[in-house]
Design a protein around this motif. Sequence first.
Motif, short mmCIF file in Angstrom:
data_model
loop_
_atom_site.label_atom_id
_atom_site.label_comp_id
_atom_site.label_asym_id
_atom_site.label_seq_id
_atom_site.Cartn_x
_atom_site.Cartn_y
_atom_site.Cartn_z
N PRO A 46 0.84 -1.21 0.00
CA PRO A 46 0.00 0.00 0.00
C PRO A 46 0.87 1.26 0.00
N THR A 47 0.23 2.39 -0.26
CA THR A 47 0.94 3.66 -0.18
C THR A 47 0.60 4.34 1.14
N LEU A 48 1.54 5.15 1.64
CA LEU A 48 1.36 5.86 2.90
C LEU A 48 1.74 7.33 2.71
N GLU A 49 0.97 8.21 3.32
CA GLU A 49 1.31 9.63 3.33
C GLU A 49 1.07 10.17 4.73
N LEU A 102 5.37 3.84 11.26
CA LEU A 102 4.02 3.81 10.70
C LEU A 102 3.97 2.66 9.70
N VAL A 103 2.96 1.79 9.83
CA VAL A 103 2.89 0.55 9.05
C VAL A 103 1.52 0.43 8.39
N ALA A 104 1.49 0.02 7.13
CA ALA A 104 0.25 -0.29 6.43
C ALA A 104 0.42 -1.63 5.72
N THR A 105 -0.55 -2.52 5.90
CA THR A 105 -0.50 -3.86 5.31
C THR A 105 -1.79 -4.11 4.54
N ASP A 106 -1.66 -4.67 3.34
CA ASP A 106 -2.86 -4.96 2.55
C ASP A 106 -3.32 -6.39 2.77
N THR A 123 3.50 -5.06 2.90
CA THR A 123 3.61 -4.05 3.94
C THR A 123 4.47 -2.88 3.50
N ARG A 124 3.98 -1.68 3.82
CA ARG A 124 4.76 -0.45 3.62
C ARG A 124 5.05 0.14 5.00
N GLU A 125 6.29 0.59 5.22
CA GLU A 125 6.67 1.15 6.50
C GLU A 125 7.27 2.54 6.32
N PHE A 163 -2.57 10.22 9.06
CA PHE A 163 -1.97 9.73 7.83
C PHE A 163 -3.05 9.27 6.87
N GLN A 164 -2.65 9.10 5.63
CA GLN A 164 -3.54 8.59 4.60
C GLN A 164 -2.92 7.35 4.00
N ALA A 165 -3.72 6.30 3.81
CA ALA A 165 -3.26 5.05 3.23
C ALA A 165 -4.13 4.72 2.02
N SER A 166 -3.57 3.98 1.08
CA SER A 166 -4.32 3.62 -0.13
C SER A 166 -5.50 2.73 0.21
N ALA A 167 -6.46 2.66 -0.71
CA ALA A 167 -7.73 1.97 -0.46
C ALA A 167 -7.57 0.48 -0.23
N ASP A 168 -6.46 -0.12 -0.68
CA ASP A 168 -6.28 -1.55 -0.52
C ASP A 168 -5.72 -1.92 0.85
N THR A 169 -5.51 -0.94 1.73
CA THR A 169 -4.96 -1.19 3.06
C THR A 169 -5.95 -1.96 3.92
N ALA A 170 -5.49 -3.03 4.55
CA ALA A 170 -6.34 -3.81 5.44
C ALA A 170 -6.13 -3.42 6.89
#
Length: 475
Positions: free
Chosen positions: A149-152, A220-224, A229-231, A170-177
């Motif tokens: 995913p993307t992270l901002e 900051l972590v986002a996983t789809d 995973t994006r960190e 923060f903002q994460a892409s729509a596919d973030t779980a």
Amino acid sequence: MSIFKSDTPSRSNWAIPSLLLIIIAGLLGGAYYLWPRFEWQPPQIMLMPDSDVLGVAPMEIVVSDQGAGLKSVTATLTSGGAEHTLASEQYAEPVSEKKITVVLSSKLTGVKEGPAVLRVSARDRSLWNSFRGNETVIQRNVTIDITPPTLELVADDRYVNFGGVGVIVFQASADTATSGVRIGDYFFPGYAGQIKGHPDHFLVLFAHPYNVPADAKATLVATDKAGNTREMRLVYELKNVKYRKSTIAIADSFIQNKMAPLLSDAGARQGTPQEVFVRVNKGLRKENEDKIAAITKQSTPSMLWKGAFTQLSNSKVEANFADARTYTYNNETIDHAYHLGYDLSVTKHYPVEAANSGTVAFTGDLGIYGNAVILDHGLGLFTLYGHLSSIDVKAGDAIKQRQILGKTGETGLAVGDHLHYGVYLHGIAILPVEWWDQKWINDNIQPKLEGQSGVAIAKFQAPKAPRKTVRKRRR
């Protein structure tokens, strides 16, 4: 020679029935031995995670057979007309259960994103099905996704107190779980829909816990759904908070009258005074903290509180948060513990007020904390009120700020009538004092809830330069 026939049967007449009995016994014995080998229950297959999307994260295949045992397991992935082997195992001896971890990142080289077919088969050692055994096949259409995913980061915190809380948007892409902040062994999830005018932005309250090294880095972590995973490393200045260290001498009367009665097992009350103390201070304390952690990890996904939290009226702080206590008995050190809250003293059986609005998550006996109430304030934030002599609310009640929850007491390990007040965030005890500070909330939380950017907040929080005095020139 006698003219009369003998009444004794000949050997040939006995031999045939005996042989038949032997054959039948052999057949029955063989059937008894072979029948289990002809069992018809197929193997069981379980995939973890059980998802229709595959990424670079590991996948675990769990196969079991409680009959004749497993003989083989294979797993393949077909994509773009090519078949890729994920796993292929043969077992010389029966296996009742097998766990196979497939690291997809090493198997998907050259595989493009898009639709694919996952096939997992398992065969047992049964003689059923013309001696070929029972087979279970799982085949499903999946999507290969190897892009994280993307992270901002929209707004962050420049300063965080050691043991206190930071707040980011923060903002994460729509596919973030799942998304949030990880530090040490702790994870603090983000919540969408909290920021004014930005329903797709996430707000997360995270702690730099008192028991995590000062040089630990929050991420900051986002996983789809596919496990990609994006960190993003968070940057903030950790402000040192000096926690007290104290030594407390333990008397026999305290162990006998306060500690031993807290052990429900009569056998646990036996032993030396030091052993009884440790069973309570270490063993029971851990049970209680584990229970509090379980309760305070299940929070309402919206903010139930407003403004600064209030200290118990007319109270005085007698013991601080994260005091490192050393306990001695007969001048010898017997144990250590942290004090995870404030001890607030007032008059005996003083009415205990809710520090802010929320819902009651727990009421009842909590071991060393005695009779206790835990309030859920939403977004992972909780307050605990311990050592109560009475409780006036029940689980599920909606509570207003300063509503009476019960009365102070000396239940649990309290020495004298007082209130133990603790603040928790997603299972970890945090510094309570900043939540009593309206300025801290105005500077660190409110602007982010209103949708202000990190640049705007930093500009607002920057120290103002002193105005220069302009002298008028005399003519």
